[in-house]
Design an enzyme around this catalytic site. Structure first.
Site, PDB file in Angstrom:
ATOM      1  N   GLU A 312     -38.509  60.710  57.118  1.00  0.00           N
ATOM      2  CA  GLU A 312     -38.784  59.790  56.010  1.00  0.00           C
ATOM      3  C   GLU A 312     -39.491  58.543  56.530  1.00  0.00           C
ATOM      4  O   GLU A 312     -38.911  57.751  57.279  1.00  0.00           O
ATOM      5  CB  GLU A 312     -37.495  59.391  55.288  1.00  0.00           C
ATOM      6  N   LYS A 444     -16.914  68.088  54.234  1.00  0.00           N
ATOM      7  CA  LYS A 444     -18.273  68.369  53.735  1.00  0.00           C
ATOM      8  C   LYS A 444     -18.359  68.450  52.218  1.00  0.00           C
ATOM      9  O   LYS A 444     -19.178  69.170  51.671  1.00  0.00           O
ATOM     10  CB  LYS A 444     -18.814  69.653  54.373  1.00  0.00           C
ATOM     11  N   ASP A 520     -22.616  66.785  63.222  1.00  0.00           N
ATOM     12  CA  ASP A 520     -22.778  67.791  62.180  1.00  0.00           C
ATOM     13  C   ASP A 520     -23.406  67.113  60.959  1.00  0.00           C
ATOM     14  O   ASP A 520     -22.751  66.323  60.282  1.00  0.00           O
ATOM     15  CB  ASP A 520     -21.415  68.386  61.809  1.00  0.00           C
ATOM     16  N   HIS A 616     -43.705  52.346  50.389  1.00  0.00           N
ATOM     17  CA  HIS A 616     -43.787  53.796  50.593  1.00  0.00           C
ATOM     18  C   HIS A 616     -45.176  54.335  50.253  1.00  0.00           C
ATOM     19  O   HIS A 616     -45.654  55.269  50.894  1.00  0.00           O
ATOM     20  CB  HIS A 616     -42.715  54.500  49.770  1.00  0.00           C
TER      21      HIS A 616
END
Length: 626
Positions: A312, A444, A520, A616
């Site tokens: 990004e 998660k 992770d 951006h």
């Protein structure tokens, strides 16, 4: 008796009548002389205007408008621009043709004006010729005057636009030129929209920089004689990465971590032997992700650089600005409130009564000691901290929390959980294990229990940013950023009914650090639980804090053993196990929280000034490759 007002037309008639009344005067010749004199003056003005244009385009400055310079006929336009140059010699030749044609027509008309005036066909031909000539003259005057006025008002801007090629090494570089016409940036912008990133390289940069060695260029960057973000412009992108690695290595060396990036590949390379049986199956290759280095940031009194792996655009640059603002202020102060990874196996009993008996048995302190003993018999570092049961009908969910040292701890606690179930089976023979993970862990997945009870490392971090730093570095004001934070991160998140999402983009920074350090990435769901608070202090400064109750990280095991990820951990100073079990993992949690707070600070500043989209659009878009 009042006299009638005299008009301009009446005055012109009077002048013409007085000229005709002069003795021995020939009106036709007189008129022709006046027209000829006017045309000669116009001709000189036109051609001098073109010379002025050529002179300035040839590298002249504002003073050269008043100091004519001889222009070489062989090279009327110095090739200092990549843009096509006007062909001034063709314009000059056209001036000659039109001017002499016009003069000849006037002289011919003056020689026999009476006859031509009586002949409508001939008169129409003369009028067409003169109209065309006048349109040409006035049109060219307009071009010349407009260009000259613009050059006289903004000579530096014109020169900056025309000269684009770098100066040869043997010539002295031109002084930096201020761009007058550039649209000013917003009152606040991410660091990647800092106006300095648009400027041409300053004259302090050696003109022969490409001839210098990588080490010499890296030294110039460290000394701030060359800006880090200019390397890709001054060099090619591949060499820029090599120079930047040397520069970062010099900075890390000052912290006693020199050579940390040696195992961070910047070319295509991966040791698949390290992957086998540890990280991936059916391997066909790997995906390279760019790694940026944000910082330094002062964290608990220590300078830290933060590696971030991301695709990004603007994320690392924005986080870097937040790090700068925090370091210019109080620095970040981080504390760990709780430390323990969780696993909640689901067991089932024949009846709800028997399920409640299991619940009450686990709640007794003497029984917890038995569970703790069998759990810790399966691990060298793991320590069972808590066993909290919950009942749903015949089901019992036993949420176990254990200290896992420098490991993230999922394998460790899963192994210990099986031992706990076997211990319970000895007391309750009818107990059956439904699932080792009953989703009350919670792993998660977004869950209120992680937000309330915590999981992994529960961290709170804070900093105070002086109001002058908020203005100079973050390009906004303290009241503006505080108001934006309340309305977006608190009220807006409450309206959306979020769980643990009272922040701007915590998961952005959490994931980037996770990818770089071998964590992770799927656990960013709970690790990015964060509430960002901002207040204006009595002194008018900005106080910011991020509370993150469930950061799940480790410095041993999993992806931390891969060379590239281990290199990033080494750059932070937390590779492998710590001197005391758990120290390195705790420090990594502090770093994740620091990166998150820096990112929150910079993004909220951009949102407070409505400059996010511009950033951006300018830096996160590029033409599609052919």
């Amino acid at each position: 008796m009042t006299s009638e007002p005299t008009t301009i037309g009446m005055r012109i008639d009077a002048v013409i009548a007085s000229l005709e009344s002069l003795p021995h005067s020939n009106p036709e010749i007189l008129y022709a002389s006046l027209i000829g004199a006017s045309l000669m003056f116009s001709f000189l003005v036109i051609n001098s205007g073109g010379s002025s244009m050529a002179l300035l385009t040839d590298g002249g400055d504002a003073d050269s408008l008043n100091k004519p310079k001889k222009i070489s006929k062989a090279k009327p336009m110095a090739s200092t621009s990549d843009e096509p140059q006007p062909k001034w010699h063709i314009l000059r030749l056209t001036n000659y043709i039109v001017t002499f044609g016009f003069l000849l027509s006037v002289l011919k008309f003056a020689s026999n004006a009476t006859t031509y005036l009586d002949d409508s066909t001939s008169l129409l031909q003369f009028l067409i010729i003169w109209s065309f000539s006048m349109c040409y003259f006035f049109g060219f005057f307009g071009i010349s005057f407009v260009e000259l006025d613009e050059l006289e008002c903004e000579p530096q801007n014109h020169q900056h636009q025309m000269i684009r090629k770098p100066m040869p090494a043997k010539e002295s570089a031109a002084p930096p030129v201020k761009v007058v016409k550039m649209h000013p940036p917003a009152s606040s912008a991410p660091v990647c929209t800092d106006p300095t990133s648009f400027k041409k390289p300053s004259s302090s940069i050696p003109t022969n920089i490409k001839e210098l060695s990588n080490s010499e260029i890296a030294s110039l960057v460290v000394q701030d004689k060359v800006k880090d973000h200019q390397l890709e412009k001054l060099l090619d992108p591949h060499r820029a990465v090599e120079v930047r690695r040397l520069k970062v290595d010099l900075q890390l060396d000052s912290l006693g971590r020199g050579g940390a990036l040696a195992e961070l590949p910047h070319k295509h390379d991966l040791d698949y032997k390290r992957v086998l049986g540890a990280n991936c199956e059916i391997v066909v290759g790997y995906i390279p992700i760019p790694v940026g280095m944000a910082g330094p940031i002062t964290l608990n009194g220590e300078s830290i650089y933060i590696p971030m792996a991301t695709t990004e655009g603007c994320l690392v640059a924005s986080t870097n600005r937040g790090c700068k603002a925090i370091t210019q202020g109080s620095g970040a102060v981080s504390s760990i409130l709780r430390d323990g990874i969780t696993r909640a196996p689901c067991v089932r009993l024949p009846s709800a009564k028997e399920a409640s008996d299991v619940f009450l048995w686990i709640e007794r302190p003497e029984n917890f000691k038995k569970l703790k003993e069998v759990f810790e018999s399966t691990t060298s570092f793991g320590k069972l901290i808590e066993a909290r049961p919950s009942v749903a009908g015949k089901n019992v969910y036993i949420r176990l929390r254990c200290f896992a040292g420098d490991a993230m701890g999922m394998n460790m606690i899963s192994k210990g959980s099986l031992a706990v179930i076997e211990c319970l089976r000895q007391v309750f023979p009818n107990i059956s294990l439904v699932a080792l993970s009953g989703n009350m862990c919670t792993d998660k997945k977004a869950a209120a229990i992680n937000w309330i009870e915590g999981r992994g490392k529960s961290v709170v971090i804070e900093a105070t940013i002086p109001k002058n730093v908020v203005r100079s570095t973050l390009k906004t004001s303290v009241p503006a950023i505080v108001e934006a934070n309340v309305n977006k991160n608190l009220i807006g998140s409450a309206m959306a009914g979020v769980v643990g999402g009272f922040n701007a983009h915590a998961s952005n920074n959490v994931t980037a650090v996770f990818l770089a350090t071998g964590q992770d990435p799927a656990q960013n769901v709970e690790s990015a639980n964060c509430i960002t608070l901002m207040e204006e202090t009595q002194e008018g400064d900005l106080w910011i804090s991020c509370t993150m109750p469930s950061i799940e990280v480790g410095t041993v095991g999993g992806g931390t053993g891969l060379p590239a990820q281990a290199a990033c951990l080494k750059a932070i100073g937390v590779k492998g196990g710590g001197e005391n079990p758990g120290d390195n993992a705790k420090q990594l949690a502090h770093v994740v929280a620091a990166a998150t707070m820096a990112g929150e600070l910079s993004l909220m500043a951009a949102l407070a000034s409505n400059s996010l989209v511009a950033a951006h659009m300018a830096h996160n878009r590029k033409p599609a490759s052919k």
